[in-house]
Write an enzyme that holds these catalytic residues in place. Structure first.
Site, PDB file in Angstrom:
ATOM      1  N   ARG A  23     -46.860  25.182 -20.232  1.00 12.67           N
ATOM      2  CA  ARG A  23     -46.346  25.844 -21.442  1.00 12.67           C
ATOM      3  C   ARG A  23     -44.813  25.887 -21.482  1.00 12.67           C
ATOM      4  NH1 ARG A  23     -49.805  29.376 -24.480  1.00 12.67           N
ATOM      5  NH2 ARG A  23     -51.822  28.382 -24.481  1.00 12.67           N
ATOM      6  N   ARG A  27     -42.876  29.773 -27.139  1.00 10.58           N
ATOM      7  CA  ARG A  27     -42.174  30.869 -27.822  1.00 10.58           C
ATOM      8  C   ARG A  27     -41.040  31.510 -27.040  1.00 10.58           C
ATOM      9  NH1 ARG A  27     -47.797  33.578 -29.114  1.00 10.58           N
ATOM     10  NH2 ARG A  27     -48.048  32.474 -27.145  1.00 10.58           N
ATOM     11  N   ARG A  36     -40.905  26.467 -35.112  1.00  4.97           N
ATOM     12  CA  ARG A  36     -42.190  27.096 -35.451  1.00  4.97           C
ATOM     13  C   ARG A  36     -42.097  27.880 -36.759  1.00  4.97           C
ATOM     14  NH1 ARG A  36     -46.411  28.797 -36.523  1.00  4.97           N
ATOM     15  NH2 ARG A  36     -48.036  29.793 -35.280  1.00  4.97           N
ATOM     16  N   ASP A  73     -52.627  21.030 -28.264  1.00  8.64           N
ATOM     17  CA  ASP A  73     -53.433  22.110 -27.707  1.00  8.64           C
ATOM     18  C   ASP A  73     -54.798  21.566 -27.319  1.00  8.64           C
ATOM     19  OD1 ASP A  73     -53.231  25.278 -27.513  1.00  8.64           O
ATOM     20  OD2 ASP A  73     -55.306  24.748 -27.957  1.00  8.64           O
ATOM     21  N   TYR A 148     -64.548  28.046 -25.742  1.00  5.16           N
ATOM     22  CA  TYR A 148     -63.930  28.471 -27.007  1.00  5.16           C
ATOM     23  C   TYR A 148     -64.793  28.099 -28.211  1.00  5.16           C
ATOM     24  CZ  TYR A 148     -59.630  29.773 -24.617  1.00  5.16           C
ATOM     25  OH  TYR A 148     -58.717  30.386 -23.802  1.00  5.16           O
TER      26      TYR A 148
HETATM   27  O1  CP3 Z   1     -45.967  23.125 -23.168  1.00  2.00           O
HETATM   28  C1  CP3 Z   1     -47.160  22.857 -22.942  1.00  2.00           C
HETATM   29  O2  CP3 Z   1     -47.765  23.282 -21.933  1.00  2.00           O
HETATM   30  C2  CP3 Z   1     -47.880  21.865 -23.830  1.00  2.00           C
HETATM   31  C3  CP3 Z   1     -48.679  22.358 -24.903  1.00  2.00           C
HETATM   32  C4  CP3 Z   1     -49.896  23.245 -24.643  1.00  2.00           C
HETATM   33  C5  CP3 Z   1     -50.222  24.348 -25.463  1.00  2.00           C
HETATM   34  N1  CP3 Z   1     -51.437  24.826 -25.068  1.00  2.00           N
HETATM   35  C6  CP3 Z   1     -49.390  24.841 -26.578  1.00  2.00           C
HETATM   36  C7  CP3 Z   1     -49.665  26.156 -27.191  1.00  2.00           C
HETATM   37  C8  CP3 Z   1     -50.923  23.119 -23.698  1.00  2.00           C
HETATM   38  C9  CP3 Z   1     -51.053  22.138 -22.538  1.00  2.00           C
HETATM   39  C10 CP3 Z   1     -51.894  24.120 -23.989  1.00  2.00           C
HETATM   40  C11 CP3 Z   1     -53.147  24.285 -23.212  1.00  2.00           C
HETATM   41  C12 CP3 Z   1     -54.090  25.343 -23.584  1.00  2.00           C
HETATM   42  N2  CP3 Z   1     -54.353  25.859 -24.828  1.00  2.00           N
HETATM   43  C13 CP3 Z   1     -55.004  25.948 -22.675  1.00  2.00           C
HETATM   44  C14 CP3 Z   1     -55.154  25.589 -21.200  1.00  2.00           C
HETATM   45  C15 CP3 Z   1     -54.102  26.190 -20.334  1.00  2.00           C
HETATM   46  C16 CP3 Z   1     -54.154  27.704 -20.247  1.00  2.00           C
HETATM   47  O3  CP3 Z   1     -53.173  28.302 -20.734  1.00  2.00           O
HETATM   48  O4  CP3 Z   1     -55.111  28.257 -19.711  1.00  2.00           O
HETATM   49  C17 CP3 Z   1     -55.759  26.885 -23.397  1.00  2.00           C
HETATM   50  C18 CP3 Z   1     -56.856  27.788 -22.835  1.00  2.00           C
HETATM   51  C19 CP3 Z   1     -55.339  26.817 -24.761  1.00  2.00           C
HETATM   52  C20 CP3 Z   1     -55.904  27.572 -25.937  1.00  2.00           C
HETATM   53  C21 CP3 Z   1     -54.873  28.391 -26.609  1.00  2.00           C
HETATM   54  N3  CP3 Z   1     -53.831  27.876 -27.369  1.00  2.00           N
HETATM   55  C22 CP3 Z   1     -54.783  29.800 -26.654  1.00  2.00           C
HETATM   56  C23 CP3 Z   1     -55.720  30.753 -25.943  1.00  2.00           C
HETATM   57  C24 CP3 Z   1     -53.663  30.115 -27.425  1.00  2.00           C
HETATM   58  C25 CP3 Z   1     -53.221  31.494 -27.861  1.00  2.00           C
HETATM   59  C26 CP3 Z   1     -52.513  32.230 -26.799  1.00  2.00           C
HETATM   60  C27 CP3 Z   1     -51.034  32.032 -26.943  1.00  2.00           C
HETATM   61  O5  CP3 Z   1     -50.361  31.838 -25.909  1.00  2.00           O
HETATM   62  O6  CP3 Z   1     -50.562  32.122 -28.082  1.00  2.00           O
HETATM   63  C28 CP3 Z   1     -53.058  28.896 -27.852  1.00  2.00           C
HETATM   64  C29 CP3 Z   1     -51.838  28.743 -28.682  1.00  2.00           C
HETATM   65  C30 CP3 Z   1     -50.728  27.887 -28.154  1.00  2.00           C
HETATM   66  N4  CP3 Z   1     -50.890  26.688 -27.517  1.00  2.00           N
HETATM   67  C31 CP3 Z   1     -49.334  28.161 -28.258  1.00  2.00           C
HETATM   68  C32 CP3 Z   1     -48.670  27.089 -27.646  1.00  2.00           C
HETATM   69  C33 CP3 Z   1     -47.191  26.882 -27.539  1.00  2.00           C
HETATM   70  C34 CP3 Z   1     -48.714  29.365 -28.975  1.00  2.00           C
HETATM   71  C35 CP3 Z   1     -48.831  29.153 -30.456  1.00  2.00           C
HETATM   72  C36 CP3 Z   1     -47.649  29.614 -31.284  1.00  2.00           C
HETATM   73  O7  CP3 Z   1     -46.569  28.991 -31.218  1.00  2.00           O
HETATM   74  O8  CP3 Z   1     -47.835  30.553 -32.043  1.00  2.00           O
END
Ligand code: CP3
Length: 340
Positions: A23, A27, A36, A73, A148
């Site tokens: 990640r 944010r 964003r 994602d 999910y």
């Molecule tokens: O920078 C990176 O790592 C690359 C992009 C990336 C994202 N999500 C962007 C993201 C990657 C590799 C993921 C993986 C991901 N997504 C996982 C596996 C890793 C882990 O964290 O366990 C999972 C379970 C998800 C599902 C997911 N996506 C959730 C549960 C959420 C909401 C929680 C949160 O942090 O907001 C997301 C949203 C998400 N994915 C964001 C980002 C940058 C935030 C969205 C925003 O900008 O509002």
């Protein structure tokens, strides 16, 4: 010149170790929040190649990481297979819960090429701009994505998905098989577009008892690794079976991943004894230690480096970076690892 991350994943004890953070685009970076703020929703950001490529490269510009990870994602795959997907501000993902055989049968792999085209274009754009850093593609592992899809949202225990696996094993097995093949197709296409390594995120693997862990975590990972290796023998796969605990060694041996992501709770020295010496370990700083910064961050970082010295290793977090993390703490971490 081989890129440092790829050297480590090829089994070399590169030192100081390469570093990138799960990640790392997100944010906590003001430049990410600025991009964003200009888009309708998160899926639009993931599927607009110019913007997704821009945010992928932001952490590289700021910190000089050894890898870029594609900005997308894990839930883009179910979306590409035809399921609705929404990210609710401050609450996380929402999907219509998948419960019936008809819904599993309606998942449509024929939609993948068109739906994933923007993601592949993002990869092409990023690859052109990564320089000495390596570009990592990724997918969610089938079990975590199924969690999910069946639950419809995040959960502490993903009881709906795990109950489906117990009560309707044939139906859950069909869902897993469809996701496994779609994951292979997605990762194969990501590699063809320019990804130099791929990572398989199984964030909820640790919820499963051993038999189910073998069936739904190790077996699909082994199938995905074998299929990708047949087509792209030089491209390494990093597995991340989060909270696998005592089954970490069995996961590494059974899946045949070249890299193994350690979660925050894993003891690095013990993990090193459980897996073959040529498997690169990756991890596993507590994201909260990074958020805290200062002496706690420095001491934790030093302990991980000391435990991993002399073996193939990639410095990373044990889970994703938290939105409240001060970017200065990330810069301090990179400086400490580079000075190792
Ligand atoms: O920078 C990176 O790592 C690359 C992009 C990336 C994202 N999500 C962007 C993201 C990657 C590799 C993921 C993986 C991901 N997504 C996982 C596996 C890793 C882990 O964290 O366990 C999972 C379970 C998800 C599902 C997911 N996506 C959730 C549960 C959420 C909401 C929680 C949160 O942090 O907001 C997301 C949203 C998400 N994915 C964001 C980002 C940058 C935030 C969205 C925003 O900008 O509002």
């Amino acid at each position: 010149m081989t890129k440092r991350l790829l050297q480590a994943l090829a089994g070399e004890a590169v030192w100081p170790p390469p570093i990138w953070l799960m990640r790392q685009a997100g944010r906590y970076l003001p430049e990410y929040r600025a991009v964003r703020a200009g888009v309708r929703d998160f899926v639009a950001l993931c599927t607009t190649p110019a913007l997704a490529a821009e945010v992928t490269l932001q952490p590289l510009r700021r910190f000089g990481m050894d890898a870029a990870i594609l900005f997308s994602d894990i839930l883009i795959l179910p979306w590409a297979l035809g399921r609705a997907l929404d990210f609710v501000e401050g609450e996380g993902p929402r999907l219509p819960p998948l419960t019936t055989a008809a819904e599993v049968d309606a998942l449509d792999p024929a939609r993948l090429p068109a739906a994933l085209a923007p993601v592949l274009e993002t990869i092409e754009r990023v690859r052109a701009g990564v320089g000495a850093a390596a570009l990592i593609g990724f997918a969610g592992a089938p079990f975590t994505v199924a969690c999910y899809m069946v639950e419809g949202q995040g959960s502490r225990d993903f009881a709906a998905a795990r109950l489906m696996a117990w009560r309707e094993p044939a139906l859950f097995g069909r869902l897993m098989a469809t996701l496994t093949e779609a994951t292979i197709a997605s990762l194969d296409a990501q590699i063809a577009a320019g990804a130099e390594a791929v990572m398989l995120f199984d964030s909820w693997a640790g919820l499963l008892p051993p038999g189910e862990f073998r069936r739904h975590v190790i077996a699909p990972a082994a199938r995905i690794v074998a299929a990708l290796r047949a087509r792209h023998p030089a491209v390494p796969v990093i597995g991340f079976p989060r909270l696998a605990g005592l089954l970490l060694g069995e996961y590494a041996a059974g899946s045949r991943v070249q890299g193994l992501g350690l979660d925050t709770a894993a003891e690095p020295a013990l993990a090193a004894r459980l897996v073959a010496a040529e498997v690169a370990l990756q991890g596993n700083l507590d994201p909260l230690a990074l958020l805290a910064g200062g002496a706690a961050l420095a001491a934790e970082t030093a302990a991980i480096l000391a435990a991993m010295r002399g073996r193939p290793f990639v410095f990373n977090l044990g889970h994703g970076i938290l939105p409240a993390t001060p970017p200065d703490h990330v810069a301090a971490l990179v400086a400490q690892v580079r000075g190792a």
